[in-house]
Every structure is written in structure tokens, then in C-alpha cells.
Design a protein around this motif. Structure first.
Motif, PDB file in Angstrom:
ATOM      1  N   GLU A 206       0.801  -1.234   0.000  1.00 34.44           N
ATOM      2  CA  GLU A 206       0.000   0.000   0.000  1.00 34.44           C
ATOM      3  C   GLU A 206       0.837   1.289   0.000  1.00 34.44           C
ATOM      4  OE1 GLU A 206      -3.218   1.172  -0.128  1.00 34.44           O
ATOM      5  OE2 GLU A 206      -3.797  -0.750  -0.941  1.00 34.44           O
ATOM      6  N   THR A 207       0.120   2.377  -0.156  1.00 32.39           N
ATOM      7  CA  THR A 207       0.740   3.704  -0.195  1.00 32.39           C
ATOM      8  C   THR A 207       0.096   4.564   0.882  1.00 32.39           C
ATOM      9  OG1 THR A 207      -0.929   4.539  -1.708  1.00 32.39           O
ATOM     10  CG2 THR A 207       1.038   3.579  -2.701  1.00 32.39           C
ATOM     11  N   ALA A 208       0.777   5.631   1.229  1.00 35.48           N
ATOM     12  CA  ALA A 208       0.213   6.554   2.221  1.00 35.48           C
ATOM     13  C   ALA A 208       0.848   7.914   2.051  1.00 35.48           C
ATOM     14  CB  ALA A 208       0.472   6.038   3.635  1.00 35.48           C
ATOM     15  N   GLN A 209       0.273   8.856   2.719  1.00 39.82           N
ATOM     16  CA  GLN A 209       0.887  10.174   2.812  1.00 39.82           C
ATOM     17  C   GLN A 209       0.860  10.573   4.281  1.00 39.82           C
ATOM     18  OE1 GLN A 209       2.483  12.250   0.613  1.00 39.82           O
ATOM     19  NE2 GLN A 209       2.939  12.999   2.664  1.00 39.82           N
ATOM     20  N   ASP A 210       2.003  10.907   4.819  1.00 37.34           N
ATOM     21  CA  ASP A 210       1.978  11.359   6.212  1.00 37.34           C
ATOM     22  C   ASP A 210       2.153  12.875   6.262  1.00 37.34           C
ATOM     23  OD1 ASP A 210       4.675  11.614   5.745  1.00 37.34           O
ATOM     24  OD2 ASP A 210       5.269  10.855   7.702  1.00 37.34           O
ATOM     25  N   HIS A 211       1.852  13.439   7.411  1.00 38.57           N
ATOM     26  CA  HIS A 211       2.053  14.873   7.643  1.00 38.57           C
ATOM     27  C   HIS A 211       3.117  14.988   8.725  1.00 38.57           C
ATOM     28  CE1 HIS A 211      -1.550  16.430   5.461  1.00 38.57           C
ATOM     29  NE2 HIS A 211      -2.022  15.225   5.721  1.00 38.57           N
ATOM     30  N   LYS A 212       4.343  15.368   8.313  1.00 46.58           N
ATOM     31  CA  LYS A 212       5.458  15.352   9.273  1.00 46.58           C
ATOM     32  C   LYS A 212       5.540  16.610  10.115  1.00 46.58           C
ATOM     33  CE  LYS A 212       8.754  12.242   7.040  1.00 46.58           C
ATOM     34  NZ  LYS A 212       8.287  12.103   5.652  1.00 46.58           N
ATOM     35  N   ARG A 213       5.020  17.735   9.600  1.00 46.18           N
ATOM     36  CA  ARG A 213       5.198  18.992  10.333  1.00 46.18           C
ATOM     37  C   ARG A 213       4.186  19.114  11.473  1.00 46.18           C
ATOM     38  NH1 ARG A 213       7.857  23.094   7.882  1.00 46.18           N
ATOM     39  NH2 ARG A 213       8.905  22.455   5.982  1.00 46.18           N
ATOM     40  N   VAL A 214       4.601  19.826  12.502  1.00 42.42           N
ATOM     41  CA  VAL A 214       3.812  19.861  13.733  1.00 42.42           C
ATOM     42  C   VAL A 214       2.559  20.740  13.610  1.00 42.42           C
ATOM     43  CG1 VAL A 214       5.133  21.748  14.822  1.00 42.42           C
ATOM     44  CG2 VAL A 214       3.999  20.032  16.246  1.00 42.42           C
ATOM     45  N   LEU A 215       2.585  21.742  12.731  1.00 44.99           N
ATOM     46  CA  LEU A 215       1.470  22.698  12.689  1.00 44.99           C
ATOM     47  C   LEU A 215       0.583  22.494  11.462  1.00 44.99           C
ATOM     48  CD1 LEU A 215       3.420  25.950  13.696  1.00 44.99           C
ATOM     49  CD2 LEU A 215       2.119  24.401  15.180  1.00 44.99           C
ATOM     50  N   GLU A 216      -0.650  22.970  11.583  1.00 44.83           N
ATOM     51  CA  GLU A 216      -1.585  22.861  10.455  1.00 44.83           C
ATOM     52  C   GLU A 216      -1.037  23.614   9.249  1.00 44.83           C
ATOM     53  OE1 GLU A 216      -5.549  23.673  11.916  1.00 44.83           O
ATOM     54  OE2 GLU A 216      -5.361  22.001  13.304  1.00 44.83           O
ATOM     55  N   GLY A 217      -1.405  23.139   8.050  1.00 46.14           N
ATOM     56  CA  GLY A 217      -0.868  23.729   6.829  1.00 46.14           C
ATOM     57  C   GLY A 217       0.546  23.234   6.555  1.00 46.14           C
ATOM     58  N   THR A 223       8.292  16.367  12.809  1.00 47.37           N
ATOM     59  CA  THR A 223       8.009  15.441  13.910  1.00 47.37           C
ATOM     60  C   THR A 223       8.150  14.025  13.372  1.00 47.37           C
ATOM     61  OG1 THR A 223       5.684  15.117  13.351  1.00 47.37           O
ATOM     62  CG2 THR A 223       6.212  17.056  14.688  1.00 47.37           C
ATOM     63  N   GLY A 224       7.862  13.054  14.196  1.00 51.81           N
ATOM     64  CA  GLY A 224       7.801  11.669  13.711  1.00 51.81           C
ATOM     65  C   GLY A 224       6.614  11.458  12.774  1.00 51.81           C
ATOM     66  N   GLY A 225       5.613  12.317  12.848  1.00 50.51           N
ATOM     67  CA  GLY A 225       4.412  12.192  12.007  1.00 50.51           C
ATOM     68  C   GLY A 225       3.172  12.531  12.821  1.00 50.51           C
ATOM     69  N   MET A 226       2.383  13.487  12.343  1.00 55.70           N
ATOM     70  CA  MET A 226       1.204  13.980  13.069  1.00 55.70           C
ATOM     71  C   MET A 226      -0.086  13.338  12.574  1.00 55.70           C
ATOM     72  SD  MET A 226       2.442  16.152  15.225  1.00 55.70           S
ATOM     73  CE  MET A 226       0.959  16.941  15.803  1.00 55.70           C
ATOM     74  N   GLY A 227       0.023  12.556  11.512  1.00 57.17           N
ATOM     75  CA  GLY A 227      -1.165  11.924  10.958  1.00 57.17           C
ATOM     76  C   GLY A 227      -0.842  11.433   9.562  1.00 57.17           C
ATOM     77  N   ALA A 228      -1.740  10.648   8.994  1.00 58.93           N
ATOM     78  CA  ALA A 228      -1.483  10.091   7.662  1.00 58.93           C
ATOM     79  C   ALA A 228      -2.807   9.657   7.042  1.00 58.93           C
ATOM     80  CB  ALA A 228      -0.545   8.893   7.752  1.00 58.93           C
ATOM     81  N   TYR A 229      -2.759   9.420   5.731  1.00 57.35           N
ATOM     82  CA  TYR A 229      -3.921   8.820   5.073  1.00 57.35           C
ATOM     83  C   TYR A 229      -3.438   7.847   4.003  1.00 57.35           C
ATOM     84  CZ  TYR A 229      -3.013  12.632   1.750  1.00 57.35           C
ATOM     85  OH  TYR A 229      -2.409  13.514   0.881  1.00 57.35           O
ATOM     86  N   PHE A 409      -2.559  17.815  22.062  1.00 61.01           N
ATOM     87  CA  PHE A 409      -3.001  18.608  20.908  1.00 61.01           C
ATOM     88  C   PHE A 409      -2.903  17.737  19.660  1.00 61.01           C
ATOM     89  CE2 PHE A 409       0.761  19.547  18.283  1.00 61.01           C
ATOM     90  CZ  PHE A 409       1.764  19.073  19.118  1.00 61.01           C
ATOM     91  N   TYR A 410      -3.620  18.140  18.620  1.00 63.09           N
ATOM     92  CA  TYR A 410      -3.565  17.387  17.366  1.00 63.09           C
ATOM     93  C   TYR A 410      -3.881  18.318  16.214  1.00 63.09           C
ATOM     94  CZ  TYR A 410      -8.569  17.350  18.466  1.00 63.09           C
ATOM     95  OH  TYR A 410      -9.838  17.734  18.811  1.00 63.09           O
ATOM     96  N   ARG A 411      -3.519  17.913  15.018  1.00 63.23           N
ATOM     97  CA  ARG A 411      -3.817  18.702  13.811  1.00 63.23           C
ATOM     98  C   ARG A 411      -5.205  18.337  13.313  1.00 63.23           C
ATOM     99  NH1 ARG A 411       1.026  19.036   9.463  1.00 63.23           N
ATOM    100  NH2 ARG A 411      -0.812  19.543   8.208  1.00 63.23           N
ATOM    101  N   LYS A 412      -5.987  19.369  13.016  1.00 62.16           N
ATOM    102  CA  LYS A 412      -7.352  19.118  12.534  1.00 62.16           C
ATOM    103  C   LYS A 412      -7.405  19.053  11.007  1.00 62.16           C
ATOM    104  CE  LYS A 412      -9.717  21.315  16.436  1.00 62.16           C
ATOM    105  NZ  LYS A 412      -8.567  21.910  17.148  1.00 62.16           N
ATOM    106  N   ASP A 413      -6.229  19.224  10.357  1.00 63.21           N
ATOM    107  CA  ASP A 413      -6.255  19.325   8.885  1.00 63.21           C
ATOM    108  C   ASP A 413      -5.604  18.120   8.194  1.00 63.21           C
ATOM    109  OD1 ASP A 413      -3.619  19.778   9.584  1.00 63.21           O
ATOM    110  OD2 ASP A 413      -3.314  21.288   8.010  1.00 63.21           O
TER     111      ASP A 413
END
Ligand code: AMP
Ligand code: GLY
Length: 421
Positions: A206-217, A223-229, A409-413
Motif C-alpha cells: 500500500e501507499t500513504a501520505q503522512d504529515h510530518k510537520r507539527v502545525l496545520e498547513g 516530527t515523527g508524524g502527526m497523521g497520515a492517510y 493537541f492534534y492537527r485538525k487538517d
């Protein structure tokens, strides 16, 4: 079967949760695990870098299979060490783990096998590095060679910033530095591409995209990763063929010329520039939080996959995936990735009622006297699989709102590129 998993993050909880659904498991041991794995496994408090202690535990408890989650023990050669005692280990050997352990090893391989990657130079001291800057275009990318938990990478907009990076790396911020890498900056969209391999056969994981930066946008510190899809919005049949033909296969050929092969998960961090894949980095393990995002979509028994990799029979099994989208939001201790308070209590978690498409994987958590505490930077991973990303994210945010943990805290985006506003 008795199965042990090394590591204590969300990735390892997700692996344990997947294994706990297997018809083959009898007992799962997490070394050292976290408060989440405690619910489905036996946690064993050992240092994952103390190979002798781990061998003793595996031997005394007659463990049938051990899965290595994080990179450090892999790079230090835990697979070679345990295989000497005829223990079944899922993960790459020490030479192959150089793909993550040394960025210069990987860059040289790219050079030798024509693998598309950013142009680069290896510099052995501050003076040469600073001299090299005289002809550098900006932004450039300066990297420590060794493992730095994703932190040893500087994107520099000018000579001043580059000089700071060179100073910090050579002054030992990420451990003793014999050399550094200065790279061309690639402008494109990132994507993570995963395979699993038994040394002979490879299968897409599979494939994914993570969000490494700590802030929205996607702003602020790495960071180690704030979320992914998952899946990445970029993947197509044509792109996958290019990734396999231009990047993965030549890498495996390179390893075979070194008289070795690759067993385990391989994670290619790619930059896609005008439909062409460029290798940014390899990781010799699943991503975190990509693993938590991807595993809920796996329909094949994960234990069968691990065993097939150890027994070189991956060609005999088929990997089936749910067509659903998956999204993960990581809740972190306030202050992460810098200093944060430890031992903040998390109330409420057991009050959340999850449906079968909703998952919570623990990372930096500890249970003490029936209470749950945050003990790490990344604390919990909320994952939902759904027909669409938007619904997945809304369900996660609903649960996070209900959790209402004041220490976090968490990123909403997360997933903004695949979710219409
Ligand atoms: P790495 O640890 O090598 O994956 O780098 C961390 C992050 O820095 C990557 O995920 C990219 O966002 C960024 N990065 C690294 N190398 C490059 C490059 N050559 N061009 C653009 N961005 C890069
Ligand atoms: N999420 C990035 C990594 O696991 O390296």
C-alpha cells in the motif's frame, strides 16, 4: 504460535492488533509495548537494543516468530544476531538496513544503479562543506548521514542557514558526524510507497501520505508524524510501474550484488515531480503512523505474511486489501516535538465507544494503578476506515473532541489534500 514484537509505538500496537486477529496466534509479547498493547499482549520490559537479553527471553519462552518494529535494532544488526540462533525474525539484515542507517550508502546505490534521486555531494569536513556552498542553489537540503529520528534534515533558504546546519551536524547534534550530505531541493508532492519482501518475491504493501510537520498547513518543525492517510492521491498503475522499475528493483539488484537480499517491510519515501518518482529516503520498516493507517485495510492474515517472508514463500500467498480509505490523526503531548510534560493523566478513553471501522492505537502511554498516563511525545493514534476521507476525518475529530484531553493537541487538517473544504 508465540509471537514477539519489538517496539513501543503506535506502529507496534497496530501490528499486535492485526496479529491478535490471526487464527495462528496463541500469545503475543510486546517488548516493551505500551498501555494499548497490554490489552492484547503481554508486555515485557526489556531494552530493545540489548540483544543478549532479548535472545534470552525469546529462547526461554520458546517464541516462534519475532517482528522488529523500529529501525535502531535493525541497523544495529538484530536480525543477523538472532538468526545465528535459528530464531525466525521478520526484518532486514544489517547490510540491507544500511538503506536507512546511512543516507550516503543509499545515495551511492542510487548513483551506481541510476536510481532517480536529488543530485547530491558528500562532504567530509566543515571547510569543504562551506566551500561547496559557493556554487549551491537555494533552497538546498543538508542532511546528517546517520539515524536522527527524522530530525537530521535541514531545508536551507540561504548560505547563512546552510552554515548553521553544517555547524550543528559536524558539532555532533545527531551523533559523531564523519560527513554530511548536501542535496538539491526537489519540488513536488511526497508519497510513501511500501513493499514487503521475502528476499525473492516482493508484494506491494500500500501507499500513504503522512504529515510530518507539527502545525496545520504543514508548517513548523518536523516530527515523527502527526497523521497520515492511505492511499496516496498520487498513485496510479503507471506511477507504480515507474517506482518498481526505476527505484525498487534496481535497489534490490544492488543488494544482491552485495551478496545479500531484503526481507521485511521496505518504505520508500518519494518525491513525485511531474509524474516522475524520485527517491528521498528509504526506511527499513513500516512508517509510523503509516502502519496504523494501512494495517486496518489488510484483509490477509498478517502472521501468514510474516511467516511467508521468513520461509521465502511470499509468492504463494495473495495480499488482499479493503478498498476503503483510511485516515489517522495523532494526538501528542503539548510541547512536542520539543519538551513536554510527562505523566499527564488521560481520562475518558474507555468511555469512547468505537464502531468496527474505528481504531485507537497507543504510542507513548503507560498504565499505572488502573490509570492511563501519557509518557511520550506522540501519545495516541485515532484511525477510521471509510468510503471517503472526509467521513473518516469527521469521525476521528468527533472522538477526539469527546476525549477532550487537556494535556494533548492534534492537527485538525490531516488529509487536507484529499478532502474538499
Ligand atoms: P528524510 O529524513 O531524508 O526523509 O527528509 C525529511 C523530509 O525532508 C522529507 O520528508 C522531505 O519533506 C524533506 N526533504 C528531504 N530531502 C529533500 C529534497 N532533496 N528535496 C525536497 N525535500 C526534501
Ligand atoms: N512517518 C515517518 C516515518 O515513519 O519515518
Amino acid at each position: 504460535m508465540k509471537i514477539a514484537i519489538l517496539g513501543s509505538g503506535g506502529r507496534e500496537h497496530a501490528i499486535a492488533a492485526s496479529i491478535s486477529k490471526s487464527s495462528k496466534k496463541e500469545n503475543i509479547y510486546c517488548i516493551p509495548g505500551n498501555a494499548g498493547t497490554l490489552e492484547i499482549a503481554i508486555n515485557i520490559d526489556l531494552d530493545i537494543n540489548n540483544f543478549e537479553a532479548i535472545h534470552k527471553f525469546l529462547d526461554e519462552n520458546k517464541i516462534d516468530l519475532v517482528v522488529i518494529g523500529p529501525e535502531q535494532p535493525l541497523v544495529n544488526g538484530i536480525v543477523d544476531y538472532l538468526e545465528k540462533f535459528n530464531i525466525k525474525v521478520f526484518g532486514p539484515n544489517k547490510i540491507a538496513s544500511q538503506l536507512e542507517g546511512s543516507k550516503i550508502f543509499t545515495k551511492k546505490l542510487c548513483e551506481d544503479y541510476n536510481i532517480p534521486t536529488a543530485k547530491f555531494a558528500v562532504l567530509e569536513n566543515k571547510l569543504d562543506a562551506k566551500k561547496f556552498l559557493e556554487n549551491s542553489k537555494y533552497p538546498n537540503v543538508i542532511k546528517a548521514d546517520n539515524l536522527a529520528s527524522g530530525k537530521g534534515v535541514y531545508i536551507c533558504n540561504n548560505e547563512n542557514e546552510s552554515n548553521v546546519a553544517i555547524e550543528e551536524i559536524f558539532n555532533g547534534k545527531f551523533g559523531v558526524a564523519k560527513n554530511i550530505l548536501i542535496e538539491e531541493f526537489l519540488e513536488g508532492e511526497e508519497m510513501s510507497y511500501f513493499i514487503v519482501s521475502d528476499g525473492k518475491t516482493i508484494k506491494n504493501f500500500e501507499t500513504a501520505q503522512d504529515h510530518k510537520r507539527v502545525l496545520e498547513g504543514d508548517k513548523g518543525k518536523n516530527t515523527g508524524g502527526m497523521g497520515a492517510y492511505s492511499p496516496s492521491r498520487l498513485i496510479t498503475k503507471e506511477l507504480e510501474e515507474k517506482i518498481l522499475n526505476k527505484i525498487i528493483q534496481p535497489t534490490l539488484l544492488g543488494l544482491s550484488k552485495m551478496n545479500t537480499n531484503y526481507k521485511g517491510f521496505l518504505y520508500a519515501g518519494l518525491m513525485i515531480v511531474k509524474d516522475e518518482p524520485y527517491l528521498i529516503e528509504y526506511n527499513v520498516r513500516m512508517g509510523d503512523p503509516e502502519c496504523q493507517t494501512i494495517l486496518p485495510k489488510l484483509e490477509t492474515d498478517l502472521v501468514d505474511i510474516f511467516l511467508a517472508c521468513c520461509d521465502e514463500t511470499l509468492d504463494k500467498i495473495e495480499l488482499n486489501w479493503s478498498k476503503k480509505k483510511s485516515l489517522c490523526v495523532v494526538i501528542c503531548s503539548k510541547g512536542y516535538p520539543d519538551g513536554f510534560k510527562k505523566n499527564e493523566e488521560i481520562e475518558n478513553l474507555e468511555n469512547l465507544k468505537l464502531t468496527e471501522d474505528e481504531y485507537i492505537f497507543h504510542a507513548g502511554t503507560l498504565k499505572k494503578n488502573k490509570k492511563l498516563y501519557a509518557v511520550g511525545g506522540r501519545v495516541l493514534n485515532f484511525v477510521v476506515t471509510s468510503e471517503n476521507f472526509s467521513e473518516a476525518k469527521n469521525k476521528i475529530l468527533f472522538n477526539l473532541d469527546k476525549l477532550n484531553w487537556q494535556g494533548g493537541f492534534y492537527r485538525k487538517d490531516i488529509g487536507y489534500r484529499v478532502i474538499d473544504k
